[in-house]
Design a protein around this motif. Structure first.
Motif, PDB file in Angstrom:
ATOM      1  N   CYS A 101       0.826  -1.205   0.000  1.00  0.00           N
ATOM      2  CA  CYS A 101       0.000   0.000   0.000  1.00  0.00           C
ATOM      3  C   CYS A 101       0.866   1.265   0.000  1.00  0.00           C
ATOM      4  CB  CYS A 101      -0.933   0.002   1.219  1.00  0.00           C
ATOM      5  SG  CYS A 101      -2.079   1.395   1.229  1.00  0.00           S
ATOM      6  N   GLU A 102       1.900   1.291   0.810  1.00  0.00           N
ATOM      7  CA  GLU A 102       2.759   2.474   0.883  1.00  0.00           C
ATOM      8  C   GLU A 102       3.441   2.749  -0.447  1.00  0.00           C
ATOM      9  OE1 GLU A 102       3.030   4.696   3.347  1.00  0.00           O
ATOM     10  OE2 GLU A 102       1.372   3.562   4.217  1.00  0.00           O
TER      11      GLU A 102
ATOM     12  N   ASN B   1       2.317   1.809  -3.432  1.00  0.00           N
ATOM     13  CA  ASN B   1       1.301   2.245  -4.381  1.00  0.00           C
ATOM     14  C   ASN B   1       0.861   3.681  -4.137  1.00  0.00           C
ATOM     15  OD1 ASN B   1       1.316  -0.117  -5.817  1.00  0.00           O
ATOM     16  ND2 ASN B   1      -0.445  -1.009  -4.775  1.00  0.00           N
ATOM     17  N   ARG B   2       0.814   4.096  -2.880  1.00  0.00           N
ATOM     18  CA  ARG B   2       0.503   5.501  -2.591  1.00  0.00           C
ATOM     19  C   ARG B   2       1.578   6.423  -3.169  1.00  0.00           C
ATOM     20  NH1 ARG B   2      -1.195   4.764   3.751  1.00  0.00           N
ATOM     21  NH2 ARG B   2      -3.384   4.132   3.412  1.00  0.00           N
TER      22      ARG B   2
ATOM     23  N   GLU C  98       1.178   9.467  -5.877  1.00  0.00           N
ATOM     24  CA  GLU C  98       1.671  10.825  -5.658  1.00  0.00           C
ATOM     25  C   GLU C  98       2.609  11.281  -6.770  1.00  0.00           C
ATOM     26  OE1 GLU C  98       3.417  10.556  -1.816  1.00  0.00           O
ATOM     27  OE2 GLU C  98       1.491  10.356  -0.771  1.00  0.00           O
TER      28      GLU C  98
ATOM     29  N   ILE D 263      -5.528   2.549  -0.673  1.00  0.00           N
ATOM     30  CA  ILE D 263      -4.428   3.168  -1.426  1.00  0.00           C
ATOM     31  C   ILE D 263      -4.783   4.614  -1.734  1.00  0.00           C
ATOM     32  CG2 ILE D 263      -2.962   3.022  -3.465  1.00  0.00           C
ATOM     33  CD1 ILE D 263      -3.925   0.064  -3.727  1.00  0.00           C
ATOM     34  N   VAL D 264      -5.918   4.801  -2.407  1.00  0.00           N
ATOM     35  CA  VAL D 264      -6.428   6.135  -2.731  1.00  0.00           C
ATOM     36  C   VAL D 264      -7.953   6.091  -2.678  1.00  0.00           C
ATOM     37  CG1 VAL D 264      -4.503   6.985  -4.148  1.00  0.00           C
ATOM     38  CG2 VAL D 264      -6.272   5.573  -5.201  1.00  0.00           C
TER      39      VAL D 264
ATOM     40  N   GLU E  38      -9.399  10.771  -5.773  1.00  0.00           N
ATOM     41  CA  GLU E  38      -7.981  10.998  -6.065  1.00  0.00           C
ATOM     42  C   GLU E  38      -7.557  10.397  -7.403  1.00  0.00           C
ATOM     43  OE1 GLU E  38      -5.338  10.670  -2.387  1.00  0.00           O
ATOM     44  OE2 GLU E  38      -7.082   9.468  -1.812  1.00  0.00           O
TER      45      GLU E  38
END
Length: 263
Positions: free
Chosen positions: A192-193, A195-196, A200, A222-223, A227
């Motif tokens: 998840c981190e 993919n975030r 961004e 994730i979003v 977003e």
């Protein structure tokens, strides 16, 4: 071998690898194609496996359950191919794009042959292999990390830090699930981190997810829907999902090609 014995063998293989193919079981067990399909039907009725085109996979359970790449790669094949063909139309020559890990993004990677001069950033071992096998002569950047997930994603602080220094024209994000309130989710906290960070880094963020992902919720968001710039799914997406998603994100629905499974 009795039917119950065959089904135990099949179930053990599904639990071990996440997926089975009819053809492989025919050879291994020495029975007909129809016998194997009846065994899979029996296991599916008991809720022990999920039937897919050409075989079966483990059933989807809790929000932290994460099927391996092989298990996911045999699900919704026609839908993923249709989504990939629609997604590649979003890619401009000469652009820098990101591909997260997943079977839909892997399918998309194999459709990028006709788009020249790309710089492709990925944290997916499978995507990188697909690009190399197809002989791309441009640049593919493979992010490194410290952890390899069941979906063959490389994740961790090194990959996240690398993404935070990048500016990508377009990012294609694969997800485990999409649902009201939860948004687009994953069952893996580490992935998840990463993919975030992909999200961004994106000038334009595109989620690629077949309709079976609707109402599936992973442990981590994730979003949110708002977003995302574009969601590419398929015609199997329910009307209520289309209406809700359409309030938050541009939506494109691909037409799947008929397969033997439909006959």
């Amino acid at each position: 071998m009795l039917a119950r014995q065959r089904q135990e063998v099949i179930l053990d293989e599904v639990r071990r690898t996440g997926a089975v193919q009819v053809g492989e079981l025919v050879q291994r067990l020495g029975v007909s194609d129809m016998t194997i399909r009846r065994d899979l039907d029996a296991l599916a009725r008991r809720g022990l496996v999920e039937k897919v085109y050409g075989g079966a996979t483990s059933t989807i359970g809790a929000s932290t359950d994460e099927p391996g790449f092989e298990a996911k790669s045999v699900r919704q094949l026609a839908e993923k191919e249709a989504i990939a063909k629609l997604a590649v139309e979003q890619v401009q020559p000469g652009s820098a794009i990101g591909l997260s890990a997943g079977t839909t993004t892997w399918t998309l990677a194999r459709e990028l042959d006709e788009v020249p001069d790309l710089t492709i950033v990925t944290n997916s071992v499978r995507v990188a292999d697909a690009l190399q096998q197809r002989g791309r002569v441009d640049r593919t950047v493979v992010l490194t990390g410290g952890v390899r997930t069941p979906s063959d994603a490389l994740v961790g602080p090194v990959a996240v830090q690398s993404l935070r220094s990048l500016h990508l024209d377009l990012v294609f994000l694969g997800v485990h699930g999409m649902a009201p309130r939860a948004g687009f989710t994953t069952p893996n906290l580490n992935e998840c981190e990463t993919n975030r960070a992909f999200a961004e880094a994106a000038g334009r963020l595109v989620v690629v997810a077949d309709s079976s992902k609707w109402s599936t919720v992973g442990i981590s968001t994730i979003v949110d829907f708002d977003e995302v710039d574009l969601l590419i799914s398929d015609q199997g997406l329910p009307p209520d999902a289309r209406e809700l998603l359409g309030e938050h994100v541009e939506l494109l629905l691909a037409d799947r090609r008929p397969t033997e499974e439909d006959e």
